[in-house]
Scaffold this active site. Sequence first.
Site, PDB file in Angstrom:
ATOM      1  N   ASP A 173       0.745  -1.235   0.083  1.00  0.00           N
ATOM      2  CA  ASP A 173      -0.037   0.079   0.213  1.00  0.00           C
ATOM      3  C   ASP A 173       0.903   1.389   0.034  1.00  0.00           C
ATOM      4  OD1 ASP A 173      -2.239  -1.788   0.181  1.00  0.00           O
ATOM      5  OD2 ASP A 173      -1.897  -1.859   2.444  1.00  0.00           O
ATOM      6  N   LYS A 178       2.344   2.110  -5.255  1.00  0.00           N
ATOM      7  CA  LYS A 178       3.197   1.467  -6.276  1.00  0.00           C
ATOM      8  C   LYS A 178       2.533   1.673  -7.466  1.00  0.00           C
ATOM      9  CE  LYS A 178       3.173  -2.566  -4.477  1.00  0.00           C
ATOM     10  NZ  LYS A 178       2.899  -2.272  -3.179  1.00  0.00           N
ATOM     11  N   GLY A 215      -4.370  -4.404  -4.454  1.00  0.00           N
ATOM     12  CA  GLY A 215      -5.337  -3.308  -4.805  1.00  0.00           C
ATOM     13  C   GLY A 215      -4.386  -1.915  -5.112  1.00  0.00           C
ATOM     14  N   HIS A 216      -4.328  -1.751  -6.317  1.00  0.00           N
ATOM     15  CA  HIS A 216      -3.620  -0.718  -6.877  1.00  0.00           C
ATOM     16  C   HIS A 216      -4.682   0.443  -7.654  1.00  0.00           C
ATOM     17  CE1 HIS A 216      -0.054  -3.046  -7.622  1.00  0.00           C
ATOM     18  NE2 HIS A 216      -0.136  -3.093  -6.421  1.00  0.00           N
ATOM     19  N   GLN A 219       2.062  -6.071  -3.229  1.00  0.00           N
ATOM     20  CA  GLN A 219       2.216  -6.030  -1.609  1.00  0.00           C
ATOM     21  C   GLN A 219       3.663  -5.440  -1.348  1.00  0.00           C
ATOM     22  OE1 GLN A 219       1.294  -9.279  -3.181  1.00  0.00           O
ATOM     23  NE2 GLN A 219      -0.839  -8.542  -2.782  1.00  0.00           N
TER      24      GLN A 219
HETATM   25  P1  IMP Z   1      -2.777 -12.815   2.211  1.00  0.00           P
HETATM   26  O1  IMP Z   1      -1.972 -12.059   1.064  1.00  0.00           O
HETATM   27  O2  IMP Z   1      -4.369 -12.614   1.644  1.00  0.00           O
HETATM   28  O3  IMP Z   1      -2.614 -14.014   2.369  1.00  0.00           O
HETATM   29  O4  IMP Z   1      -2.935 -11.875   3.317  1.00  0.00           O
HETATM   30  C1  IMP Z   1      -1.525 -12.177   4.225  1.00  0.00           C
HETATM   31  C2  IMP Z   1      -1.206 -10.959   4.906  1.00  0.00           C
HETATM   32  O5  IMP Z   1      -0.519  -9.846   3.768  1.00  0.00           O
HETATM   33  C3  IMP Z   1      -2.064 -10.052   5.583  1.00  0.00           C
HETATM   34  O6  IMP Z   1      -1.615  -9.473   6.615  1.00  0.00           O
HETATM   35  C4  IMP Z   1      -2.582  -9.176   4.456  1.00  0.00           C
HETATM   36  O7  IMP Z   1      -3.208  -8.172   4.959  1.00  0.00           O
HETATM   37  C5  IMP Z   1      -1.322  -8.803   3.757  1.00  0.00           C
HETATM   38  N1  IMP Z   1      -1.474  -8.302   2.473  1.00  0.00           N
HETATM   39  C6  IMP Z   1      -2.020  -8.972   1.390  1.00  0.00           C
HETATM   40  N2  IMP Z   1      -2.051  -8.362   0.389  1.00  0.00           N
HETATM   41  C7  IMP Z   1      -1.913  -6.976   0.711  1.00  0.00           C
HETATM   42  C8  IMP Z   1      -1.639  -5.614  -0.099  1.00  0.00           C
HETATM   43  O8  IMP Z   1      -1.972  -5.577  -1.345  1.00  0.00           O
HETATM   44  N3  IMP Z   1      -1.629  -4.727   0.805  1.00  0.00           N
HETATM   45  C9  IMP Z   1      -1.126  -4.956   2.158  1.00  0.00           C
HETATM   46  N4  IMP Z   1      -1.214  -5.868   2.600  1.00  0.00           N
HETATM   47  C10 IMP Z   1      -1.425  -6.917   1.958  1.00  0.00           C
END
Ligand code: IMP
Length: 429
Positions: A13, A16, A40-41, A224
Amino acid sequence: MPMHVILGAQWGDEGKGRILDAIASEAAIVARYSGGDNAGHTVTADGKIFRLHLIPSGIVHPRPVCVLGSGMVINPQRLLAEMEQLRSQGVACDPERIKISPAAHLLTPMHIALDKAEEASRAKRIGTTGCGIGPAYAEKSYRRGIRAEAMAQPEECADKIKAHILRGNEMLEKLYGCPPLSADAIAAEFYRYAQILGPYVADTLWLVDEALRNGKTVLAEGAQGALLDLDQGTYPFVTSSSTGVAGALGGLGVGARSLGRIIGVVKAFQTRVGEGPFPTEETGDIGNRLRGDGSLPWDEFGTTTHRPRRCGWLDLVLLRYSTRLNGITEFVVTKLDILSGLNPIRVCNAYRGSGRDYRDLPMGASRLDGFEAVYEDLPGWEGDIRQARTRKELPGAARKYVEKIERETDVPVSLVSVGSNREEIIPWN
Ligand code: IMP
């Protein structure tokens, strides 16, 4: 031309998508290398807000070919919905513009059900996005995942999906006590997805290689952030993919010699969604002030899950760590405008533990408990800085804040964003 990588240097977040948008127009290819629709971009362009989860941000420009790389896990239902949304906003989403790697893995409703069931059964929650990411990568590692190449043969694809759902039901019912999913209905859905998406599957390895050989620019788009990397992040509070430079090479099939700029996107403060350590977290007024109340599109609420993000001061210890691991060659600092009006502004410059101070994390990021953040207080500035278009137009204290990041990490800053619009980006040199 080499391949430039854009990655998040924190917990995701960082903004990017919009930075990619700012430099993507010159690229021949913009390629996402890891993750799925957990990302989410948000890109704001020509007065429109584009919310992207799977498709690379380059799609908002007319030129770049957008690649969904082999390191990704792709939920076809979400991909088709995203294409529909983009089309309704006037963006063409045909197989000429979007290419899916045959080696990317398909993410199914079973992965989502297992993700939710596993998360509910955990004593210590990770706070996953519930998009099925962990189970999809787990099946890939088990070597029984279904790759995008299966969509070339819709009937076979449907058969594979059916077997996968039936096997998954065993786990859902016996391990988690959840109701089974309908294998026939999901197989039929995937038959339809394969018919539509089959033509998008292309030899992306060749495409990327050819572009690089012909001197064209390839941008590798991270999702991420470095601290959510499966190996080097704050394990187990991480995502299940390789979010850093290693993921860009592996997830697109490009050799390390092709690397060019490695651009780390850094938010001017720290945020995190989900559980896990966060040494500079501010849970009171400062945290609320950094987050915003959700009324503005750039307030700190998840693009995918709409969860409020945890907020705190910039952590230079973690930033040095992610810089070192990824060989970041430059930073883009985002959301500097959000710090306006705060005084002092704190930065964490060391961790204190076992009687000594650490400026980096030689022991990795998974053992942050037991450390105390050591802060430096920097002077703040007043007023709206979103009108600034050059470094000189910023208040002295805002300039010094960015210079502090450069000095403490030994990495130059190339761009600073002071707002969410395309023009609200300041070249730093
Ligand atoms: P998962 O990727 O859904 O398995 O989540 C694992 C961890 O990564 C959790 O703490 C999510 O909140 C975090 N996470 C996954 N995708 C994002 C992102 O795009 N931005 C911020 N945190 C993320």
